[in-house]
Write an enzyme that holds these catalytic residues in place. Structure first.
Site, mmCIF file in Angstrom:
data_model
loop_
_atom_site.group_PDB
_atom_site.id
_atom_site.type_symbol
_atom_site.label_atom_id
_atom_site.label_comp_id
_atom_site.label_asym_id
_atom_site.label_seq_id
_atom_site.Cartn_x
_atom_site.Cartn_y
_atom_site.Cartn_z
ATOM 1 N N ASN A 96 61.979 -3.897 54.702
ATOM 2 C CA ASN A 96 62.716 -4.496 53.572
ATOM 3 C C ASN A 96 64.053 -4.920 54.152
ATOM 4 O O ASN A 96 64.915 -4.063 54.417
ATOM 5 C CB ASN A 96 63.009 -3.450 52.486
ATOM 6 C CG ASN A 96 61.829 -3.119 51.601
ATOM 7 O OD1 ASN A 96 61.672 -3.663 50.517
ATOM 8 N ND2 ASN A 96 61.000 -2.203 52.070
ATOM 9 N N GLU A 146 70.243 4.363 52.505
ATOM 10 C CA GLU A 146 69.171 5.145 53.158
ATOM 11 C C GLU A 146 69.716 6.445 53.751
ATOM 12 O O GLU A 146 69.035 7.458 53.766
ATOM 13 C CB GLU A 146 68.489 4.314 54.238
ATOM 14 C CG GLU A 146 67.580 3.248 53.661
ATOM 15 C CD GLU A 146 66.643 2.693 54.702
ATOM 16 O OE1 GLU A 146 65.824 3.434 55.252
ATOM 17 O OE2 GLU A 146 66.748 1.479 54.963
ATOM 18 N N GLU A 188 57.283 -1.487 54.243
ATOM 19 C CA GLU A 188 58.054 -0.250 54.035
ATOM 20 C C GLU A 188 58.218 -0.027 52.518
ATOM 21 O O GLU A 188 58.366 -0.980 51.756
ATOM 22 C CB GLU A 188 59.446 -0.456 54.658
ATOM 23 C CG GLU A 188 60.448 0.648 54.389
ATOM 24 C CD GLU A 188 61.880 0.252 54.809
ATOM 25 O OE1 GLU A 188 62.267 -0.922 54.636
ATOM 26 O OE2 GLU A 188 62.598 1.135 55.303
ATOM 27 N N LYS A 198 60.684 7.864 59.234
ATOM 28 C CA LYS A 198 61.626 6.898 59.831
ATOM 29 C C LYS A 198 62.742 7.584 60.626
ATOM 30 O O LYS A 198 63.410 8.495 60.110
ATOM 31 C CB LYS A 198 62.215 6.025 58.723
ATOM 32 C CG LYS A 198 63.047 4.837 59.181
ATOM 33 C CD LYS A 198 63.402 3.963 57.984
ATOM 34 C CE LYS A 198 64.203 2.737 58.355
ATOM 35 N NZ LYS A 198 64.499 1.902 57.164
HETATM 36 N N1 CDV Z 1 65.177 -1.106 55.342
HETATM 37 C C1 CDV Z 1 65.904 -1.327 56.445
HETATM 38 O O1 CDV Z 1 65.870 -0.549 57.372
HETATM 39 N N2 CDV Z 1 66.691 -2.453 56.441
HETATM 40 C C2 CDV Z 1 67.581 -2.789 57.519
HETATM 41 C C3 CDV Z 1 68.774 -3.544 56.994
HETATM 42 C C4 CDV Z 1 69.720 -2.683 56.271
HETATM 43 C C5 CDV Z 1 69.532 -4.219 58.086
HETATM 44 C C6 CDV Z 1 66.921 -3.602 58.609
HETATM 45 O O2 CDV Z 1 67.141 -3.280 59.774
HETATM 46 O O3 CDV Z 1 66.230 -4.563 58.322
#
Ligand code: CDV
Length: 308
Positions: A194, A143, A47, A124
């Protein structure tokens, strides 16, 4: 005709805020060359693979925020990635921040064919975190502030001799993600992530980060009889430790290849799409066994409501 896709899960180590797109694309190209040596057809990147994970910072200057976004794909910074992949005969999945001509911001992934043409684009759906500055956290997860919610939903595409779908990071924790694509016949789901080790609202989950990563993706693969390829941006990025755990999961739910560290690393597996059939035609033969008349709440209700 054999329906084996040899996939490279191209994990990235940290990307510094000061790293240029050129530096990052050189690392992606190095992955492509290694993938070629390993006989891959398809390389899956994480990502937001072109920059550091910028939602960890609260920013108000829109020009600064937009500096993390791509206005075109391929653009000047990513053209060499597309060219090299095409030269090597490789397809790829790439996550990036997308700024559309009409000013919308998405957390996006594309699937690119071996000919360099974009097969599909996914924006997303599940944007985690928060929209306002929350200084009590060790780092932000904004986000919900920086991205618009998907206007694509979960689609699948014909490519590489099979039916492929895409998701991004937090999507992998939700069974609906896999099932919506499973209901369109997905044989392989590609997803980059991530994931900080530290979960500010629930630090008691920190020690379970890698377990929850694997649990979610293995369940999604098994319950939908499809391959799942999960790829991390890992390591200590700007002082924030992020999980690795990139892996290639068979329709059995078994992980068949995985990274071992938290730097740039490629995990490779030959994925036989015909291995999906033994699940899709038996235990998870949806047409025979699903009972959608009993699943109405899944789409009609958002939050849990206990009985009065
Ligand atoms: N980039 C993400 O979506 N990270 C989320 C974190 C914030 C929990 C994940 O679900 O991995």
């Amino acid at each position: 005709m054999t329906r084996v896709i040899t996939v490279g899960a191209a994990q990235l180590g940290p990307i510094a805020r000061s790293d240029t797109r050129k530096q990052v694309v050189e690392r992606l190209v190095a992955h492509l060359r290694e993938a070629r040596r390993m006989g891959c057809d398809l390389v899956v990147f994480p990502e937001l693979a072109l920059t550091t994970f910028f939602p960890r910072w609260f920013m108000t200057d829109q020009a600064e925020i937009d500096s993390f976004f791509e206005r075109e794909m391929p653009g000047p910074a990513t053209r060499s990635l597309f060219d090299e992949a095409k030269r090597l005969g490789l397809g790829f999945y790439l996550g990036y921040a997308e700024l559309t001509p009409d000013g919308r911001h998405f957390n996006t992934a594309i699937l690119v064919g071996k000919d360099g043409a974009i097969i599909g684009k996914y924006r997303k759906v599940h944007l985690p975190g928060h929209a306002d500055h929350e200084p009590w956290r060790r780092f932000q997860h904004l986000e919900k502030r920086y991205f618009d919610i998907s206007d694509t939903g979960f689609k699948v595409w014909h490519g590489f001799g099979g039916i492929l779908g895409m998701a991004i990071c937090n999507d992998r924790r939700w069974p609906e993600t896999y099932r919506v694509m499973g209901l369109q016949g997905a044989e392989m789901i590609l997803l980059g992530y991530n994931t900080p080790v530290h979960n500010a609202p629930a630090p008691e989950h920190d020690d379970l980060s890698l377990f929850h990563n694997q649990l979610s993706m293995q369940a999604g693969a098994y319950q939908n009889g499809c391959w799942v390829i999960g790829v991390a941006k890992a390591g200590n990025e700007e002082g924030v430790p992020m999980i690795g755990g990139s892996q290639i999961i068979a329709p059995s739910g078994v992980t068949v290849a995985a990274t071992r560290g938290d730097g740039d690393e490629l995990a490779v597996a030959a994925c036989d799409l015909d291995a999906c059939a033994s699940y899709k035609t038996t235990t998870f033969n949806f047409a025979v066994h699903r009972m959608p008349q009993h699943y109405g709440l899944i789409t009609s209700r958002k939050g849990a409501e206990p009985p009065p």
